[in-house]
Write a protein that holds these residues in place. Structure first.
Motif, PDB file in Angstrom:
ATOM      1  N   LEU A   1       0.815  -1.213   0.000  1.00 56.15           N
ATOM      2  CA  LEU A   1       0.000   0.000   0.000  1.00 56.15           C
ATOM      3  C   LEU A   1       0.850   1.267   0.000  1.00 56.15           C
ATOM      4  N   GLY A   2       2.179   1.128  -0.048  1.00 59.51           N
ATOM      5  CA  GLY A   2       3.067   2.290  -0.021  1.00 59.51           C
ATOM      6  C   GLY A   2       3.860   2.328   1.271  1.00 59.51           C
TER       7      GLY A   2
ATOM      8  N   ASP B   1       4.704   4.878   3.298  1.00 62.58           N
ATOM      9  CA  ASP B   1       4.141   5.665   4.394  1.00 62.58           C
ATOM     10  C   ASP B   1       2.926   4.978   4.995  1.00 62.58           C
ATOM     11  N   THR B   2       2.068   4.408   4.135  1.00 63.34           N
ATOM     12  CA  THR B   2       0.906   3.686   4.651  1.00 63.34           C
ATOM     13  C   THR B   2       1.369   2.536   5.533  1.00 63.34           C
TER      14      THR B   2
ATOM     15  N   GLY C   1       2.748   3.750   8.810  1.00 58.18           N
ATOM     16  CA  GLY C   1       1.638   4.163   9.655  1.00 58.18           C
ATOM     17  C   GLY C   1       0.884   2.988  10.250  1.00 58.18           C
TER      18      GLY C   1
ATOM     19  N   ARG D   1       4.461  13.852   8.864  1.00 60.80           N
ATOM     20  CA  ARG D   1       5.239  12.605   8.810  1.00 60.80           C
ATOM     21  C   ARG D   1       6.095  12.451  10.065  1.00 60.80           C
TER      22      ARG D   1
ATOM     23  N   ILE E   1      -2.183   7.097  10.225  1.00 58.32           N
ATOM     24  CA  ILE E   1      -1.991   8.162   9.234  1.00 58.32           C
ATOM     25  C   ILE E   1      -2.475   7.702   7.870  1.00 58.32           C
TER      26      ILE E   1
ATOM     27  N   PRO F   1      -1.570   8.714   4.319  1.00 57.99           N
ATOM     28  CA  PRO F   1      -0.632   9.565   3.577  1.00 57.99           C
ATOM     29  C   PRO F   1      -1.244  10.118   2.306  1.00 57.99           C
TER      30      PRO F   1
ATOM     31  N   PRO G   1      -1.487   6.907  -1.122  1.00 55.55           N
ATOM     32  CA  PRO G   1      -1.360   5.477  -0.868  1.00 55.55           C
ATOM     33  C   PRO G   1      -1.593   4.697  -2.162  1.00 55.55           C
TER      34      PRO G   1
ATOM     35  N   TRP H   1     -10.155   4.655   1.516  1.00 55.10           N
ATOM     36  CA  TRP H   1      -8.903   4.811   2.275  1.00 55.10           C
ATOM     37  C   TRP H   1      -9.185   5.287   3.687  1.00 55.10           C
TER      38      TRP H   1
END
Lengths: 351, 279
Positions: free
Chosen positions: A236-237, A239-240, A243, B58, B92, B94, B97, B160
């Motif tokens: 999902l990336g 950063d995802t 997180g 972030r 979070i 982002p 995604p 999301w």
């Protein structure tokens, strides 16, 4: 009305994600498994002396004649088993690389890791006159060294897939020229030995090699399974995933390490059979198409590809010509690479 | 759980940055920044492009290691939390995604449960119930079996948010959640977040570009410029023409929003001088 909707949703959505395999994926796995079995049975049966299906079954359960036993257990079965294991190892290595780096080009045979194995094996053969296990060990070490070099070169506050692929492709070119140098300087007989190794095939299959490869898989595949939940979130990336509580860089490093070990071990025994790592996962994912990692379908596609390529390379070419399996996978993989390069970035896959 | 907290039974969370500096590749984006996120409120971070809004988010979300200073959650430095433990309190969403090719809505939302699962604790019926609840709250229940890639932009963004809700955190950070949405879907999404804040007492921190929407939906506004916080507080107390000039380099009028009375920024620009009328 809202209440009705909600209960309806409860049953539906609590069922959907709780079942790790969709029914479509199960069907694909069953069909691919069947395909591998059929290809394996064909490869073991067909040849200069062809076994009937009943002979094959009798031999496999220990009731075969002496000559059938030799043909099956000494000559043909090792090729098939080695092909299945190496194909699966290549395919999972490719699937891991492509997922971690989020780029279909990022497979070990495109970004120079298989090339690292080749140059190292060619050095062992051409410069040191080595053969057998030494060549395998050199190939293994070469793959590891090149993978580590690409990883370190592409590190900048973390590894991005794009940079990794570009640097890997650059390294692959560097390796090509090193190989060219080695091959033009070598003795003809040794050069031809090195060339056969570099095409890759399962012709030299022996049970001890198979045991080492199988042992590697027995150690590494449970690690892959343990890290699979994190990988599903990494899809999902970065950063995802961060997180959601995934230690992104540590997970990526661990998975790259496992993928390199899988690819390097398989390459050590069968050579860098072209494009198997590259095409298997994309084929499997296109068939399954449910956003899953599709590791099992990928492994089955890889196994089927190697066994089928070896069968065709032995029996289907005109004029009794027999070539290593890597020639045929190369013929299959190259057009796919061209197609991928031509269509990449046309459709936006991100959300 | 949230009802208990309403009665003051559950301790509130504290999230604060202290002397925080954040850098990419050695280039400092945010320097020596102090910030306290009010518990249970909607906090909106605004500022010009490249002022460090997303970087700050972030940093708070533990996605970027501070080059100096610390971020504390409940008086404990966030880098000392085990990754999953932190992810059970702070979530979070982002900016961009990635939805894997072919993934269904239910599968995607389900992946939000990751921090609640372990090697020996996989999918449970409780996970299923929370996912169903997250989808109901975001009106994505009907989309459960659809592929994410086939949805409209507004639907996709709700999916999301559903995934972030499935993570079931008390604090939710969102990086420009309204980007790429048309105005109807922007309002729909912000209404959804305001509702989640109101009914579930979730602390929401988001980066927004639209000052007027920020003023409308924020309890607490954080205005940034050049990697620093230049003003914080209730939108009505904070937003002045001087501040807009300072943070955005933009001349403006500020009038009460005719719908809800929150400050509304009317940009002036070079070609349209204000007419001599009184409001």
């Amino acid at each position: 009305m809202t209440v009705v909707k909600h209960t309806d949703a409860d049953t539906r959505s609590s069922r959907a994600p709780s079942a790790p395999a969709t029914s479509r994926r199960r069907i694909v796995i069953a069909l691919l498994g069947l395909l591998v079995v059929v290809l394996a049975a064909l490869s073991v049966s067909v040849g200069a002396y062809t076994l009937t299906p009943s002979d094959l079954v009798l031999t496999l359960i220990g009731q075969g004649s002496g000559s059938d036993n030799v043909i099956v257990f000494r000559l043909r079965l090792p090729r098939v088993v080695l092909g299945i294991l190496a194909g699966a190892a290549f395919a999972i290595a490719g699937a891991l690389f492509q997922t971690i780096l989020r780029n279909d080009l990022a497979s070990p045979d495109i970004i120079g890791i298989s090339g690292g194995a080749s140059v190292s094996a060619a050095t062992a053969i051409l410069v040191f006159g080595a053969s057998g296990a030494i060549v395998s060990l050199s190939a293994f070490a070469g793959a590891l060294v090149v993978a580590a070099a690409i990883y370190l070169l592409s590190w900048r506050d973390g590894v991005s897939g794009y940079r990794f692929v570009l640097i890997g492709v650059g390294v692959a070119f560097l390796i090509q020229s090193a190989l060219g140098y080695l091959l033009t300087r070598g003795e003809v007989k040794e050069v031809s030995q090195a060339l056969v190794w570099m095409v890759g095939g399962v012709g030299g299959a022996k049970w001890p090699d198979i045991a080492v490869l199988a042992g590697t898989l027995v150690v590494l595949l449970p690690l892959v399974a343990a890290l699979a939940p994190r990988l599903r979130v990494l899809q999902l990336g970065d950063d995802t995933a961060g997180g959601l509580g995934v230690p992104v860089e540590a997970t990526r490093l661990a998975l790259v390490g496992i993928a390199v070990a899988l690819c390097a071990t398989a390459t050590a025994f069968v050579g860098p059979i072209a494009f198997v790592a590259f095409v298997s996962a994309p084929i499997a994912r296109r068939v399954v198409r449910d956003g899953s990692l599709a590791l099992v379908p990928s492994a089955l596609v890889g196994a089927a590809l190697v066994v089928a390529a070896d069968f065709l390379a032995q029996h289907a070419l005109p004029g009794e010509l027999q070539v290593p399996a890597g020639i045929l996978t190369g013929v299959l993989g190259a057009p796919y690479l061209l197609w991928l390069l031509a269509t990449t970035n046309k459709g936006d896959r991100s959300a | 759980m949230s009802r208990e907290r309403l009665q003051g039974a559950e301790p509130a969370h504290t999230l604060e940055a202290d002397g925080l500096s954040l850098a990419y590749d050695g280039r400092e984006v945010i320097g020596d920044l102090d910030l306290t996120i009010p518990d249970g409120d909607v906090t909106v971070i605004v500022g010009a492009n490249a002022c460090g809004k997303s970087t700050l988010l972030r940093g708070i979300a533990r996605l970027l290691r501070p080059s100096a200073g610390i971020v504390r959650l409940d008086d404990r430095q966030i880098s000392t939390y085990p990754a999953k433990e932190f992810a059970r309190v702070v979530g979070i969403l982002p900016q961009s995604p990635i939805a894997p090719d072919g993934i269904t809505v239910a599968d995607l939302v389900g992946r939000g449960r990751h921090p609640h699962q372990g090697l020996f604790r996989s999918w449970s019926s409780a996970d299923g119930a929370i996912v169903a609840d997250a989808m109901a709250a975001t009106s994505t229940t009907e989309l459960a079996g659809r592929r994410v890639g086939e949805l409209s932009g507004g639907q996709r963004q709700r999916v999301w948010v559903a995934m972030a809700l499935a993570q079931d955190t008390d604090i939710l950070l969102l990086d420009e959640p309204t980007t790429f949405l048309d105005v109807t879907h922007q309002i729909e999404l912000l209404d959804l977040l305001a509702e989640l804040n109101h009914t579930r007492k979730k602390t929401i921190v988001m980066v927004l570009h639209d000052l007027n929407l920020a003023a409308r939906y924020a309890h607490h506004l954080v205005v940034m410029a050049h990697g620093e916080v230049v003003a914080t507080g209730a939108p009505a107390d904070v937003l002045t023409p001087e501040l807009v000039q300072r943070a955005f380099g933009l001349e403006s009028h500020i009038i009460p929003d005719p719908v809800c009375g929150t400050p509304m920024v009317i940009p002036i620009g070079r070609f349209h001088r204000p007419a001599p009328i009184s409001y």
